[in-house]
Enzyme design. Sequence first.
Site, mmCIF file in Angstrom:
data_model
loop_
_atom_site.group_PDB
_atom_site.id
_atom_site.type_symbol
_atom_site.label_atom_id
_atom_site.label_comp_id
_atom_site.label_asym_id
_atom_site.label_seq_id
_atom_site.Cartn_x
_atom_site.Cartn_y
_atom_site.Cartn_z
ATOM 1 C CD GLU A 262 -3.092 -1.066 2.076
ATOM 2 O OE1 GLU A 262 -3.245 -0.032 2.765
ATOM 3 O OE2 GLU A 262 -3.860 -2.044 2.165
ATOM 4 C CD GLU B 28 -9.304 -1.061 -2.200
ATOM 5 O OE1 GLU B 28 -8.138 -1.495 -2.067
ATOM 6 O OE2 GLU B 28 -10.248 -1.383 -1.446
HETATM 7 O O1 KIV Z 1 -6.005 -7.012 0.670
HETATM 8 C C1 KIV Z 1 -6.647 -7.040 -0.389
HETATM 9 O O2 KIV Z 1 -7.483 -7.910 -0.628
HETATM 10 C C2 KIV Z 1 -6.376 -5.997 -1.375
HETATM 11 C C3 KIV Z 1 -7.233 -5.974 -2.605
HETATM 12 C C4 KIV Z 1 -8.581 -5.507 -2.279
HETATM 13 C C5 KIV Z 1 -6.603 -5.204 -3.699
HETATM 14 O O3 KIV Z 1 -5.528 -5.199 -1.172
#
Ligand code: KIV
Length: 271
Positions: free
Chosen positions: A114, A181
């Site tokens: 992230e 996202e």
């Molecule tokens: O943790 C997760 O599932 C994600 C996706 C929603 C991209 O980061």
Amino acid sequence: MSPTVADVRALAGERPITMLTAYDAPTARIADEAGIDVLLVGDSMGNTALGYEDTLSVTLDEVLSRTAAVSRATEEALVVADMPFLSFGVSEERSIDNAGRLLTEGGASAVKLECGSHTLALTERLVDLGIPVMAHLGLTPQRVNQLGGYGRQGTSQEAAERIADLAHEHEEAGAFSLVLEHVPANLAAAVTGELSIPTIGIGAGPDCDGQVLVVNDVIGLGEWSPPFSKRFGDVGDEMERAIAAYCEAVASGEFPAPEHGHVEEGLDELY
Ligand code: KIV
């Protein structure tokens, strides 16, 4: 042979890339056999599989164990492991060790981070060391305490430009793909048009190079799904039906039947 990150990167603009989360071996095996391109061992396992309120409590060991299970069951898809909250970005050495473990012990082919400006140097360093990085921008749930929830991101001109800039910077730092996202579809389309690495959208409209969803939302397992996901099956209802039928069969004495056990001749002297 499993695809490499280069194979996935080469799909940009060729055909839509399919990505789905998986947290265990049976689900990974089924998704792999169904032809998914990328399996993400997401830290969404916090909410979907581990019973936490959010993703912040998910530990590296939890992601590691789930990644190893998914890798063991996957033959065709690329396995990407999510780096959990504070397992990266605190110190470079620890970030590299943790990312490396997801590849060496977990069997993943890449890690997902992230992102923000704090992940630029780290992305470059990991890629230099041979650890492919999938970047993630827009709604980054590990920042829930700063964002104040899980709402849309990139909705002002300034916020959209910030996401677009970070997308370019992470491509330059060596990321092989980018998850976007819960951002406006026109922002995702513009970023997708500008980058040469594939964008993989979740709540980011139809113009990304690929799409990702959380497996529980797709198969219909769980109580809540975000507005941008779509349910393609009713596994939760089917599980409940099967478990209720089992309970009823035990209660009524219908199960186990003679064919579910065996009698050994010559054991009479035991009694
Ligand atoms: O943790 C997760 O599932 C994600 C996706 C929603 C991209 O980061």
